[in-house]
Design a protein around this motif. Structure first.
Motif, mmCIF file in Angstrom:
data_model
loop_
_atom_site.group_PDB
_atom_site.id
_atom_site.type_symbol
_atom_site.label_atom_id
_atom_site.label_comp_id
_atom_site.label_asym_id
_atom_site.label_seq_id
_atom_site.Cartn_x
_atom_site.Cartn_y
_atom_site.Cartn_z
ATOM 1 N N GLY A 384 0.812 -1.210 0.000
ATOM 2 C CA GLY A 384 0.000 0.000 0.000
ATOM 3 C C GLY A 384 0.847 1.262 0.000
ATOM 4 O O GLY A 384 0.378 2.338 0.359
ATOM 5 N N PHE A 385 2.119 1.122 -0.437
ATOM 6 C CA PHE A 385 3.059 2.241 -0.375
ATOM 7 C C PHE A 385 2.606 3.430 -1.197
ATOM 8 O O PHE A 385 3.010 4.564 -0.932
ATOM 9 N N GLN A 386 1.763 3.191 -2.216
ATOM 10 C CA GLN A 386 1.348 4.307 -3.060
ATOM 11 C C GLN A 386 0.538 5.334 -2.257
ATOM 12 O O GLN A 386 0.546 6.522 -2.574
ATOM 13 N N LEU A 387 -0.121 4.887 -1.201
ATOM 14 C CA LEU A 387 -0.903 5.822 -0.403
ATOM 15 C C LEU A 387 -0.046 6.553 0.627
ATOM 16 O O LEU A 387 -0.573 7.278 1.470
ATOM 17 N N GLN A 388 1.268 6.359 0.592
ATOM 18 C CA GLN A 388 2.173 7.170 1.392
ATOM 19 C C GLN A 388 2.561 8.450 0.653
ATOM 20 O O GLN A 388 3.248 9.299 1.218
ATOM 21 N N SER A 389 2.130 8.572 -0.593
ATOM 22 C CA SER A 389 2.430 9.754 -1.397
ATOM 23 C C SER A 389 1.267 10.742 -1.316
ATOM 24 O O SER A 389 0.130 10.395 -1.666
ATOM 25 N N PRO A 390 1.477 11.985 -0.867
ATOM 26 C CA PRO A 390 0.390 12.972 -0.798
ATOM 27 C C PRO A 390 -0.270 13.219 -2.148
ATOM 28 O O PRO A 390 -1.490 13.417 -2.218
ATOM 29 N N GLY A 391 0.519 13.203 -3.231
ATOM 30 C CA GLY A 391 -0.062 13.421 -4.551
ATOM 31 C C GLY A 391 -1.039 12.328 -4.939
ATOM 32 O O GLY A 391 -2.125 12.600 -5.470
ATOM 33 N N VAL A 392 -0.662 11.066 -4.658
ATOM 34 C CA VAL A 392 -1.562 9.948 -4.975
ATOM 35 C C VAL A 392 -2.825 10.030 -4.130
ATOM 36 O O VAL A 392 -3.946 9.819 -4.615
ATOM 37 N N VAL A 393 -2.675 10.345 -2.841
ATOM 38 C CA VAL A 393 -3.843 10.438 -1.961
ATOM 39 C C VAL A 393 -4.778 11.547 -2.427
ATOM 40 O O VAL A 393 -6.004 11.370 -2.473
ATOM 41 N N ALA A 394 -4.213 12.701 -2.784
ATOM 42 C CA ALA A 394 -5.047 13.811 -3.263
ATOM 43 C C ALA A 394 -5.776 13.431 -4.545
ATOM 44 O O ALA A 394 -6.972 13.721 -4.709
#
Length: 452
Positions: A384-394
């Motif tokens: 789930g590392f992609q959700l550690q990126s603020p850009g991906v979460v936004a």
């Protein structure tokens, strides 16, 4: 009235006593537990004070949430040991962690080494001879620690300890630190011999302390994760004057010349021994009296087909439950609308279902490949590392907002997207494929409890 005055006087005296106990200059070492998330941490001194020139142990005290664990100096097949960065007064020094015996923590086909519930990790601290008596020394440690269950969470804390400096050394008074020191191997390390025989690694140790004939249980914890295959079982054979362990060799023995030494912790009947083995003929006195109790470290569900069947069944059940998770449900709503558009067309519905499945599987494989590559490059990332990126979460937050507005009837993007996909990829199959990919990107963190 007299009784009330007496009560107030007693209460005031009790308050002053507690305040005096808590003040830094009161002669007691001061520290408090810091909640880092899944673990509470503090610096716990061996005794209430330290004298100039004295060395005592200050332990990193961990209270770990039930079901979670932290790691030993060699974390095993996965994980990372705690790291401390000290800020000390001038002239003060610290040493290396004195590691107590770890627990074996099998995770599927892997073997980790670490601690559960509570652990003390003692660290020697030396005061300079010029330390001012009567004034507390403030010790600070920036701690980075990895706490794992089904997922791993890196946590950080800055710990502070006010350690009084007294004219005379004080007696050790912390039973937790004393127990941790007792559970650590004593110097000097035992000497041993190692040899590769028939594709397995033989490790022989001679010592009167081992009492070879009476040993019932033995296990070797390497200090390096590459020297042995840690997930494979170990067996031990007793001898008149020692033990010989049979271990599956690791990458270090298979990738080139035999290592010049093998270092680790040998635990025999609960007693820890620091050992260092070098290539040499195996001594006859370390064998010949039959096996000690074999150590079982394999997956609890069994071996071979049975283990695979149980894992597949658990994965299927996890997948069923996963469909009800809030991460996944909005994406499934999109897919349901797409399938509803092909009501009465069984072949097209089946094709869209298979395209959605292909999108899920391909994206899972892609995420796993990126994760493995990132870990191999030294990055500390987890599932789930992609959700550690603020850009991906936004970006995903905006996607979820649009999906919600679409399902609320504010606009109908689903049909136009399906039509666009039909023209680009044939019958909207590309749209179904991309919907499966979106489901994985959004839902990957939710899979951890069930897939594990």
């Amino acid at each position: 009235m007299k009784h009330i005055s007496t009560f107030l006087l007693v209460f005031a005296l009790l308050g002053w006593a507690l305040l005096g106990w808590a003040l830094p200059g009161s002669g007691r070492a001061q520290a408090a537990m810091t909640n880092a998330g899944h673990v509470q941490l503090e610096l716990a001194p061996q005794s209430a004070s330290i004298a100039p020139g004295q060395t005592l142990y200050v332990a990193l005290h961990e209270k770990i949430r039930a079901g979670w664990h932290t790691y030993w100096r060699n974390p095993g097949d996965a994980g990372e040991p705690p790291k401390l960065g000290w800020t000390l007064p001038a002239g003060w020094k610290t040493g290396e962690i004195v590691w107590p015996m770890p627990k074996r923590l099998p995770v599927g086909p892997l073997m980790d080494y670490g601690f559960e519930n509570e652990v003390y990790l003692p660290i020697p601290v030396t005061a300079p001879r010029s330390a001012a008596v009567g004034r507390p020394a403030t010790l600070k440690a920036a701690v980075s620690i990895l706490v794992c269950k089904d997922i791993c969470v890196p946590e950080d804390a800055t710990l502070t300890l006010d350690l009084p400096v007294s004219a005379q050394p004080s007696a050790a008074s912390n039973p937790g630190v004393a127990a941790a020191l007792a559970a650590a191997p004593k110097a000097p390390p035992l000497r041993g011999a190692m040899a590769l025989q028939g594709g397995v690694l033989k490790l022989a140790v001679l010592s009167p302390a081992l009492h070879g004939p009476s040993v019932r249980d033995a296990y070797f914890y390497p200090y390096s994760s590459s020297t042995i295959d840690q997930a494979k079982p170990q067996t031990a054979e007793r001898g008149p004057a020692g033990l010989t362990l049979t271990i599956q060799p690791g990458f270090a023995f298979k990738s080139g010349p035999t290592p010049k030494s093998l270092e680790g912790l040998l635990v025999a009947d609960g007693r820890p021994f620091d050992i260092r083995a070098e290539p040499a003929p195996l001594p006859a006195a370390a064998t010949g009296l039959g096996p000690a109790q074999p150590i079982k470290t394999s997956f609890a569900g069994g071996e071979g087909v049975l283990a695979l069947a149980m894992a597949a069944g658990a994965a299927f059940l996890g997948g069923v439950v996963l469909n009800l998770m809030p991460c996944v449900f909005p994406i499934l709503s999109m897919k349901a609308l797409g399938l509803a558009a092909h009501a009465g067309e069984a072949r097209r519905s089946h094709a869209h279902g298979l395209a959605f499945l292909a999108g899920v599987l391909l994206t899972f494989v892609g995420l796993a490949a990126v994760l493995i590559a990132a870990k191999s490059a030294g990055a500390a990332v987890g599932w789930g590392f992609q959700l550690q990126s603020p850009g991906v979460v936004a970006g995903l937050a905006l996607v979820m907002l649009l999906i919600g507005l679409n399902l609320s009837g504010l606009f109908e993007a689903g049909l136009s997207l399906q039509n666009a996909a039909s023209q680009a990829g044939g019958s909207g199959l590309v749209g179904s494929l991309l919907t499966g990919a979106l489901a994985v990107v959004v839902a990957a963190p939710c899979t951890a409890p069930f897939m594990a």
